[in-house]
Design a protein around this motif. Structure first.
Motif, PDB file in Angstrom:
ATOM      1  N   UNK A   1      27.166 -10.257  22.949  1.00 43.97           N
ATOM      2  CA  UNK A   1      27.123 -10.313  21.047  1.00 43.97           C
ATOM      3  C   UNK A   1      28.994  -9.335  21.299  1.00 43.97           C
ATOM      4  N   UNK A   2      29.209  -9.328  20.226  1.00 41.49           N
ATOM      5  CA  UNK A   2      30.792  -8.602  19.440  1.00 41.49           C
ATOM      6  C   UNK A   2      30.769  -7.527  19.504  1.00 41.49           C
ATOM      7  N   UNK A   3      30.967  -6.089  20.481  1.00 43.06           N
ATOM      8  CA  UNK A   3      30.518  -4.678  20.536  1.00 43.06           C
ATOM      9  C   UNK A   3      31.568  -4.291  18.948  1.00 43.06           C
ATOM     10  N   UNK A   4      30.821  -3.469  17.963  1.00 43.22           N
ATOM     11  CA  UNK A   4      31.020  -3.280  16.613  1.00 43.22           C
ATOM     12  C   UNK A   4      31.554  -1.896  17.166  1.00 43.22           C
ATOM     13  N   UNK A   5      30.795  -0.762  17.559  1.00 39.23           N
ATOM     14  CA  UNK A   5      31.283   0.443  18.095  1.00 39.23           C
ATOM     15  C   UNK A   5      32.302   0.958  19.159  1.00 39.23           C
ATOM     16  N   UNK A   6      33.203   1.693  18.675  1.00 41.65           N
ATOM     17  CA  UNK A   6      34.676   2.571  19.707  1.00 41.65           C
ATOM     18  C   UNK A   6      33.553   3.231  21.203  1.00 41.65           C
ATOM     19  N   UNK A   7      32.157   3.564  20.557  1.00 41.73           N
ATOM     20  CA  UNK A   7      31.143   4.766  21.481  1.00 41.73           C
ATOM     21  C   UNK A   7      31.039   3.824  22.393  1.00 41.73           C
ATOM     22  N   UNK A   8      30.720   2.406  23.043  1.00 43.12           N
ATOM     23  CA  UNK A   8      30.101   1.970  23.964  1.00 43.12           C
ATOM     24  C   UNK A   8      31.083   1.170  25.189  1.00 43.12           C
ATOM     25  N   UNK A   9      32.289   1.569  24.843  1.00 44.54           N
ATOM     26  CA  UNK A   9      33.913   1.543  26.166  1.00 44.54           C
ATOM     27  C   UNK A   9      33.179   0.645  27.190  1.00 44.54           C
TER      28      UNK A   9
ATOM     29  N   UNK B   1      30.234   0.231  28.334  1.00 43.60           N
ATOM     30  CA  UNK B   1      29.334  -1.099  28.979  1.00 43.60           C
ATOM     31  C   UNK B   1      29.355  -1.951  28.915  1.00 43.60           C
ATOM     32  N   UNK B   2      29.160  -2.325  30.377  1.00 43.80           N
ATOM     33  CA  UNK B   2      29.821  -3.647  31.503  1.00 43.80           C
ATOM     34  C   UNK B   2      29.999  -4.989  29.920  1.00 43.80           C
ATOM     35  N   UNK B   3      28.608  -4.609  29.036  1.00 40.41           N
ATOM     36  CA  UNK B   3      28.844  -6.041  28.692  1.00 40.41           C
ATOM     37  C   UNK B   3      29.547  -6.367  27.805  1.00 40.41           C
ATOM     38  N   UNK B   4      29.714  -5.221  26.978  1.00 42.08           N
ATOM     39  CA  UNK B   4      31.364  -5.039  26.103  1.00 42.08           C
ATOM     40  C   UNK B   4      32.706  -5.086  26.992  1.00 42.08           C
ATOM     41  N   UNK B   5      32.954  -4.638  27.650  1.00 44.52           N
ATOM     42  CA  UNK B   5      33.532  -5.009  28.756  1.00 44.52           C
ATOM     43  C   UNK B   5      34.253  -6.491  29.012  1.00 44.52           C
ATOM     44  N   UNK B   6      33.275  -7.211  29.346  1.00 45.15           N
ATOM     45  CA  UNK B   6      32.810  -8.085  29.696  1.00 45.15           C
ATOM     46  C   UNK B   6      33.236  -9.541  28.422  1.00 45.15           C
ATOM     47  N   UNK B   7      32.743  -9.304  26.983  1.00 43.49           N
ATOM     48  CA  UNK B   7      32.872  -9.982  26.226  1.00 43.49           C
ATOM     49  C   UNK B   7      34.227  -9.511  25.494  1.00 43.49           C
ATOM     50  N   UNK B   8      34.792  -8.249  25.297  1.00 41.10           N
ATOM     51  CA  UNK B   8      36.061  -8.205  24.895  1.00 41.10           C
ATOM     52  C   UNK B   8      37.309  -9.365  26.005  1.00 41.10           C
ATOM     53  N   UNK B   9      37.295  -8.726  27.065  1.00 41.30           N
ATOM     54  CA  UNK B   9      37.632  -9.899  28.289  1.00 41.30           C
ATOM     55  C   UNK B   9      37.603 -11.301  27.848  1.00 41.30           C
ATOM     56  N   UNK B  10      36.906 -11.716  27.624  1.00 43.47           N
ATOM     57  CA  UNK B  10      36.242 -13.356  27.579  1.00 43.47           C
ATOM     58  C   UNK B  10      37.395 -13.420  25.945  1.00 43.47           C
ATOM     59  N   UNK B  11      36.826 -12.871  25.484  1.00 38.69           N
ATOM     60  CA  UNK B  11      37.676 -13.146  23.855  1.00 38.69           C
ATOM     61  C   UNK B  11      38.898 -12.888  24.156  1.00 38.69           C
TER      62      UNK B  11
END
Length: 126
Positions: free
Chosen positions: A60-68, A70-80
């Motif tokens: 899921x698209x990360x929506x809060x900066x405090x989960x920076x 989190x591996x899944x959030x970072x993977x999402x950001x890099x793919x997106x």
């Protein structure tokens, strides 16, 4: 011009992401990204709202900066980041797909609105 939210699915394979300031070819990703219209102020632009990898993982698209961290959030950001960047081959392909799908959606939306107006006109005379 259009009020309805629009999204379409973009399939990717052998997607490379940036790691350690270079494109990593040892990590190839396969899956689908949901491309969603960015809103009325950004008429023909999109963002990646969700990612599903072929193995079944849903990001899921990360929506809060405090989960920076989190591996899944970072993977999402890099793919997106790759898919949303028109300077990359996948980004150009996603932009072309989105533009074509959005045009078809708008045409269908216009056709439906025209049919509704016709039906109301006919009903008014009946």
């Amino acid at each position: 011009m259009h009020n309805a939210a629009f999204s379409c699915e973009y399939s990717f394979d052998e997607l490379q992401i940036r790691l350690c300031d270079r494109w990593e070819t040892g990590l190839l990703l396969y899956g689908h990204a949901e491309l969603t219209s960015a809103g009325a102020d950004y008429e023909d632009e999109f963002y990646v709202s969700a990612i599903r990898l072929d193995g079944g993982a849903r990001l899921a698209r990360p929506n809060t900066p405090n989960i920076a961290s989190n591996f899944e959030a970072e993977l999402f950001r890099r793919i997106a980041a790759v898919i949303e960047d028109e300077k990359t081959p996948p980004g150009r392909h996603a932009a072309e797909l989105f533009a074509g799908e959005l045009e078809q959606f708008r045409k269908a939306d216009c056709d439906q609105a025209y049919k509704i107006r016709q039906e109301r006109t006919v009903a008014a005379f009946a």
